[in-house]
Design a protein around this motif. Structure first.
Motif, PDB file in Angstrom:
ATOM      1  N   ILE A  58       0.427  -1.510  -0.176  1.00 51.12           N
ATOM      2  CA  ILE A  58       0.496   0.096   0.084  1.00 51.12           C
ATOM      3  C   ILE A  58       0.735   1.377  -0.317  1.00 51.12           C
ATOM      4  CG2 ILE A  58      -1.941   1.307   1.278  1.00 51.12           C
ATOM      5  CD1 ILE A  58      -2.711  -1.729   2.546  1.00 51.12           C
ATOM      6  N   TYR A  59       0.887   2.409  -0.976  1.00 51.61           N
ATOM      7  CA  TYR A  59       1.606   3.383  -1.076  1.00 51.61           C
ATOM      8  C   TYR A  59       0.385   3.964  -1.323  1.00 51.61           C
ATOM      9  CZ  TYR A  59       1.718   2.147  -5.844  1.00 51.61           C
ATOM     10  OH  TYR A  59       2.208   1.124  -7.228  1.00 51.61           O
ATOM     11  N   ASP A  60       0.984   5.435  -1.511  1.00 49.82           N
ATOM     12  CA  ASP A  60      -0.309   6.429  -2.037  1.00 49.82           C
ATOM     13  C   ASP A  60       0.696   7.163  -3.406  1.00 49.82           C
ATOM     14  OD1 ASP A  60      -0.980   9.261  -2.717  1.00 49.82           O
ATOM     15  OD2 ASP A  60      -0.814   9.780  -0.415  1.00 49.82           O
ATOM     16  N   GLU A  61      -0.307   7.051  -4.131  1.00 50.26           N
ATOM     17  CA  GLU A  61       0.110   6.947  -5.934  1.00 50.26           C
ATOM     18  C   GLU A  61       0.726   9.015  -5.916  1.00 50.26           C
ATOM     19  OE1 GLU A  61      -2.514   6.535  -5.170  1.00 50.26           O
ATOM     20  OE2 GLU A  61      -3.321   3.900  -5.394  1.00 50.26           O
ATOM     21  N   GLN A  79       2.328  10.192  -3.671  1.00 48.69           N
ATOM     22  CA  GLN A  79       4.038  10.447  -2.862  1.00 48.69           C
ATOM     23  C   GLN A  79       4.930   9.327  -4.065  1.00 48.69           C
ATOM     24  OE1 GLN A  79       3.618   8.152   0.436  1.00 48.69           O
ATOM     25  NE2 GLN A  79       3.480   9.913   1.609  1.00 48.69           N
ATOM     26  N   LYS A 134      13.998  -3.487   2.102  1.00 52.26           N
ATOM     27  CA  LYS A 134      14.906  -2.335   2.483  1.00 52.26           C
ATOM     28  C   LYS A 134      16.091  -1.423   1.892  1.00 52.26           C
ATOM     29  CE  LYS A 134      15.247  -4.383   7.419  1.00 52.26           C
ATOM     30  NZ  LYS A 134      16.584  -5.523   7.916  1.00 52.26           N
ATOM     31  N   ARG A 137       0.706  -6.955   5.327  1.00 50.85           N
ATOM     32  CA  ARG A 137       0.250  -5.793   4.000  1.00 50.85           C
ATOM     33  C   ARG A 137       1.564  -5.145   4.078  1.00 50.85           C
ATOM     34  NH1 ARG A 137      -5.495  -3.947   3.834  1.00 50.85           N
ATOM     35  NH2 ARG A 137      -4.766  -4.138   5.895  1.00 50.85           N
ATOM     36  N   TYR A 162       9.198   1.627   5.562  1.00 53.36           N
ATOM     37  CA  TYR A 162       8.227   0.634   5.377  1.00 53.36           C
ATOM     38  C   TYR A 162       7.854   0.140   6.630  1.00 53.36           C
ATOM     39  CZ  TYR A 162      10.826  -3.585   5.274  1.00 53.36           C
ATOM     40  OH  TYR A 162      11.283  -4.337   6.008  1.00 53.36           O
ATOM     41  N   GLU A 163       6.556  -0.323   7.078  1.00 61.23           N
ATOM     42  CA  GLU A 163       6.159  -1.243   7.878  1.00 61.23           C
ATOM     43  C   GLU A 163       5.275  -2.259   7.647  1.00 61.23           C
ATOM     44  OE1 GLU A 163       4.289   0.686  11.357  1.00 61.23           O
ATOM     45  OE2 GLU A 163       3.393   2.471   9.680  1.00 61.23           O
ATOM     46  N   THR A 164       5.188  -3.066   8.192  1.00 62.17           N
ATOM     47  CA  THR A 164       4.240  -3.941   8.186  1.00 62.17           C
ATOM     48  C   THR A 164       2.945  -4.320   8.267  1.00 62.17           C
ATOM     49  OG1 THR A 164       5.089  -5.986   9.417  1.00 62.17           O
ATOM     50  CG2 THR A 164       5.954  -5.627   7.080  1.00 62.17           C
ATOM     51  N   VAL A 165       1.900  -4.146   8.491  1.00 64.44           N
ATOM     52  CA  VAL A 165       0.784  -3.825   8.901  1.00 64.44           C
ATOM     53  C   VAL A 165      -0.645  -4.828   8.644  1.00 64.44           C
ATOM     54  CG1 VAL A 165      -1.147  -2.406  10.258  1.00 64.44           C
ATOM     55  CG2 VAL A 165       0.724  -1.637   9.556  1.00 64.44           C
ATOM     56  N   LEU A 187      11.962  -8.582   2.459  1.00 68.39           N
ATOM     57  CA  LEU A 187      12.310  -7.032   2.813  1.00 68.39           C
ATOM     58  C   LEU A 187      13.834  -6.407   2.846  1.00 68.39           C
ATOM     59  CD1 LEU A 187      10.238  -8.940   6.243  1.00 68.39           C
ATOM     60  CD2 LEU A 187       9.534  -7.082   4.754  1.00 68.39           C
ATOM     61  N   VAL A 212       3.031  -1.247   4.277  1.00 70.16           N
ATOM     62  CA  VAL A 212       2.626  -0.334   3.519  1.00 70.16           C
ATOM     63  C   VAL A 212       4.081   0.591   3.602  1.00 70.16           C
ATOM     64  CG1 VAL A 212       1.911   2.171   4.547  1.00 70.16           C
ATOM     65  CG2 VAL A 212       0.875   0.273   5.377  1.00 70.16           C
ATOM     66  N   MET A 213       4.201   1.339   2.315  1.00 73.10           N
ATOM     67  CA  MET A 213       5.255   2.281   1.980  1.00 73.10           C
ATOM     68  C   MET A 213       5.208   3.381   1.913  1.00 73.10           C
ATOM     69  SD  MET A 213       7.801   0.781   0.429  1.00 73.10           S
ATOM     70  CE  MET A 213       8.375   1.659  -0.603  1.00 73.10           C
ATOM     71  N   ASN A 214       5.687   4.442   2.857  1.00 78.01           N
ATOM     72  CA  ASN A 214       5.562   5.951   3.038  1.00 78.01           C
ATOM     73  C   ASN A 214       6.947   6.571   2.184  1.00 78.01           C
ATOM     74  OD1 ASN A 214       5.443   8.636   3.923  1.00 78.01           O
ATOM     75  ND2 ASN A 214       5.330   7.975   6.028  1.00 78.01           N
TER      76      ASN A 214
END
Lengths: 200, 374
Positions: free
Chosen positions: B320-323, B325, B345, B361, B355-358, B341, B363-365
Motif C-alpha cells: 500500500i502506498y500513496d500514488e 507520493q 530496505k 501487508r 516501510y512497515e508491515t501492517v 524485506l 505499507v510504504m511511506n
C-alpha cells in the motif's frame, strides 16, 4: 528483523491510515483513534459537559464511517475533517438533548454567557488573577471561545477554522478581532493587580 | 529577543512559540520564556496574563489512556459487525407497528432462549470432549497416529498424495482413507503440509481449537501444547484459518477470533485464548509467481510504482502506498537474490522512505524520492 511483526506504528501518515481504513482495515481505524481520540474528546467536551454524550457521538461518527467506508473521500487534512464531522453531529446531539430535558443545566464551555452582570461582578469582586482572567474568557460569546480554542490551542489557520466551523473566512477574522478587542479593553482592569512574583 | 520587550499580553497570546511553552508542547523552544520574564520584569504582568488566558482557552484536557482508546475502538468494530449481521435479517417494517411481526418476534425470542440453552450445554460438552474425542471423527473411520520422537523431521505421505513433514516432538492423527466430504487431520506440534488439490474434498487441519481449511496449497503450522501461541505460515496458495467447527457453541458464547484468509508469504500468530488473529508478512518470503524470477529485479530508471507493482505480483503481498507520493520517483538498483524485506530496505535506503508491515501487508511511506542526507 524486529520490524516484521504486526505493529501499528506511529509513523503511518494520516492519508495512508485513512486509505487503509477505507479499504477495509479495521486496525487502521484504531491507529486513527489513538492519534485523534484525545483531541476529539477535548474539542467535543467544549460543546457538552456530558462526557458520555461526547464519547457516544464519537462512536456514532466512526460507526457511520464504517458503514459507508467505500464511499468516503480522502480529506486534505484528516484532523480538520474529523473535527468538522464531530462538531456537526455533536451540535445536533446537544440540541436533541436540550429538547428532551429543557430544564437541565449544561455547563459546557462553548455556551453563551448567561448573565453579563455576573461576569462584571466577577471581574470586580475577584482579587485572584486567574479567576479574573477566566471570567474574562467566559464573557466571550460561544463562537468567539471556539475560534480562540481552534486558533490558539489547536493552532489551526483561519482557513481551517472557517472549514471546521462552516463559516466564511471573513467571519473568522472578525471573531478573532472582536476577541482581541475585548482582551485589550479589559487587560487594564486586570493587570494592575498582578504582582511580579506570580509568574511561574 | 529584543522584539519581545514591547510585547503586550495580546502579542504573547498570538506568538506560537509562547503558546507551545504554555501548553508544554515543545521541549527545545527557541526562546527561553522563563528567562525572558526574569530579565525583563516589566513583561511579567503581560506574560502571566497571557499564560492564564491561554490556560482558560484550553480548558481541562480529558485524561484517557491508550488502553481505553483501544477498547473504545474495538467496541466500535464489534458493534459495527453486529449491526451489519442484524440488518440482513430484519426487514424495514417497525416491529411495534405490525402485530404479526410482534408474534413472530416473540416466537423468535422464545426459540433463541432454547437455542442458547442448547448451545450452553453443547459448549460444556465440547469443553469436555476436547481432551479425548476428535470432533470430526466419523463412526467408521480407522485412525492412523504418527508421532515423531526422533530429532529430525519425518515425511509422511497420505493416501491422497498429500505430504506432511512432521517436526520432532509432534504428532498427527488421520483416517486411513479419506472417503468423506472432507480430509481431516489432527495436529499437535509443528508440521509442513503440501496438500494435493481437490476442490471436492477440502483438506482440514485441526489444532488447538482452530482449523486450517484449504483446497490445495502448502503451509506450515506450529502448535505445541507448551507454547503460548500458535503460528500458521503460508508458502503457496490460499488458506483459511477459523475457530474449530466443533467449538461452534463455544464460539457464540465466548470470545473467539473471526476467520481470516491468508495468502502466500503471510502468516498469523494467534495467542491461545485470545480473540484475534494477528496477520503478518512471513520473514522468509519467497517469490510465488512463476512468471517472475529473481533476475527480473534489476532496475534502471524504473518508475517506483512499477517496482512496487512487480514486488506485489512476485510475492503476493499487498503493498500500500500513496500514488501521489511516488508519482515522480524512479529507481536504479539491483535487488536480485535478496529476500522481500531486504529488497524493501534497499529501496528505502536509496530514497527518503520507510516501510512497515501492517496486518500482513506492506505499507510504504515515501517522503521524498531523493535519499535523506546522512
Amino acid at each position: 528483523m524486529e520490524d516484521l511483526h504486526v505493529h501499528h506504528g506511529d509513523d503511518l501518515p494520516d492519508n495512508l491510515a485513512w486509505k487503509m481504513f477505507r479499504e477495509g482495515d479495521d486496525q487502521a481505524m484504531n491507529v486513527i483513534l489513538q492519534r485523534y481520540f484525545r483531541p476529539l474528546l477535548h474539542y467535543g467536551s467544549k460543546f457538552s459537559a456530558d462526557r458520555s454524550l461526547v464519547e457516544d457521538t464519537i462512536q456514532d461518527l466512526f460507526l457511520g464511517f464504517l458503514e459507508k467506508r467505500q464511499d468516503l473521500g480522502s480529506p486534505a487534512n484528516l484532523k480538520n475533517y474529523l473535527f468538522k464531522c464531530l462538531r456537526n453531529n455533536l451540535i445536533r446531539q446537544v440540541k436533541e438533548k436540550a429538547r428532551l430535558k429543557p430544564i437541565e443545566e449544561d455547563d459546557a464551555l462553548f455556551t453563551e454567557p448567561t448573565n453579563i452582570q455576573d461576569i462584571i461582578m466577577g471581574l470586580e469582586n475577584s482579587h485572584e488573577m486567574s479567576q479574573r482572567i477566566s471570567s474574562l474568557f467566559l464573557s466571550l460569546t460561544k463562537r468567539q471561545k471556539e475560534v480562540m480554542f481552534l486558533r490558539y490551542y489547536e493552532n489551526r489557520s483561519n482557513d481551517e477554522i472557517a472549514e471546521i466551523m462552516d463559516i466564511n473566512k471573513q467571519s473568522v477574522s472578525n471573531l478573532l478581532a472582536q476577541c482581541l478587542t475585548v482582551l485589550r479593553e479589559n487587560w487594564v482592569h486586570i493587570l494592575f493587580l498582578l504582582l511580579p512574583s506570580q509568574i511561574k | 529577543m529584543n522584539k519581545y520587550y514591547n510585547f503586550k499580553a495580546v502579542d504573547f497570546i498570538d506568538d506560537p512559540g509562547f503558546r507551545d511553552w504554555v501548553y508544554g508542547r515543545s521541549q527545545d523552544a527557541a526562546v527561553d520564556w522563563q528567562q525572558l520574564g526574569e530579565a525583563e520584569p516589566s513583561l511579567v504582568h503581560e506574560m502571566e496574563a497571557a499564560r492564564l488566558f491561554l490556560k482558560s482557552v484550553a480548558g481541562e484536557q480529558p485524561d484517557v489512556s491508550e488502553d481505553y482508546i483501544k477498547i473504545f475502538g474495538d467496541r466500535i468494530i464489534r458493534k459495527h459487525n453486529q449491526e451489519t449481521s442484524r440488518e440482513t435479517k430484519l426487514s424495514t417494517i417497525r416491529w411495534y407497528k405490525n402485530p404479526v411481526r410482534l408474534l413472530y418476534m416473540a416466537a423468535t425470542v422464545f426459540l433463541a432462549f432454547g437455542l442458547g440453552w442448547y448451545l450452553l450445554l453443547s459448549a460444556n460438552r465440547n469443553a469436555s470432549e476436547q481432551s479425548g474425542m476428535l470432533a470430526w471423527l466419523r463412526a467408521d473411520d480407522k485412525l492412523v497416529n504418527k508421532s515423531n520422537g526422533s530429532s529430525h523431521a519425518e515425511i509422511i505421505t497420505l493416501q491422497d498424495g498429500s505430504k506432511i513433514t512432521l517436526q520432532p516432538n509432534s504428532s498427527v492423527t488421520y483416517p486411513e482413507v479419506f472417503d468423506g466430504t472432507e480430509r481431516n487431520v489432527q495436529l499437535e506440534g509443528e508440521a509442513f503440509f503440501e496438500v494435493k488439490r481437490n476442490p471436492k474434498q477440502p483438506f482440514l487441519v485441526h489444532f488447538n481449537n482452530l482449523t486450517v481449511k484449504v483446497l490445495g496449497t502448502s503451509f506450515n503450522i506450529r502448535s505445541f501444547p507448551n507454547e503460548q501461541s500458535v503460528k500458521v505460515t503460508v508458502k503457496t496458495g490460499k488458506v483459511a484459518v477459523l475457530p474449530d467447527k466443533a467449538g461452534f457453541g463455544v464460539r457464540l458464547l465466548t470470545k473467539a477470533p473471526r476467520a481470516v484468509t491468508l495468502t502466500a508469504n503471510q502468516e498469523i500468530l494467534y495467542k491461545k485464548g485470545g480473540d484475534r488473529f494477528e496477520r503478518a508478512v512471513a520473514i522468509n518470503s519467497q517469490i510465488v509467481n512463476s512468471a517472475i524470477s529473481e533476475a527480473d529485479f534489476e532496475f534502471a530508471r524504473t518508475p517506483l510504482s512499477d517496482v512496487l507493482e512487480k514486488l506485489e505480483k512476485a510475492y503476493g503481498i499487498p503493498i500500500i502506498y500513496d500514488e501521489d507520493q511516488v508519482r515522480d520517483c524512479s529507481l536504479t538498483a539491483s535487488l536480485s537474490d535478496e529476500p522481500l524485506l531486504e529488497k524493501l530496505k534497499m529501496i528505502c535506503k536509496t530514497m527518503d522512505a520507510s516501510y512497515e508491515t501492517v496486518d500482513g501487508r506492506i505499507v510504504m511511506n515515501v517522503k521524498s524520492c531523493r535519499a535523506a542526507v546522512q
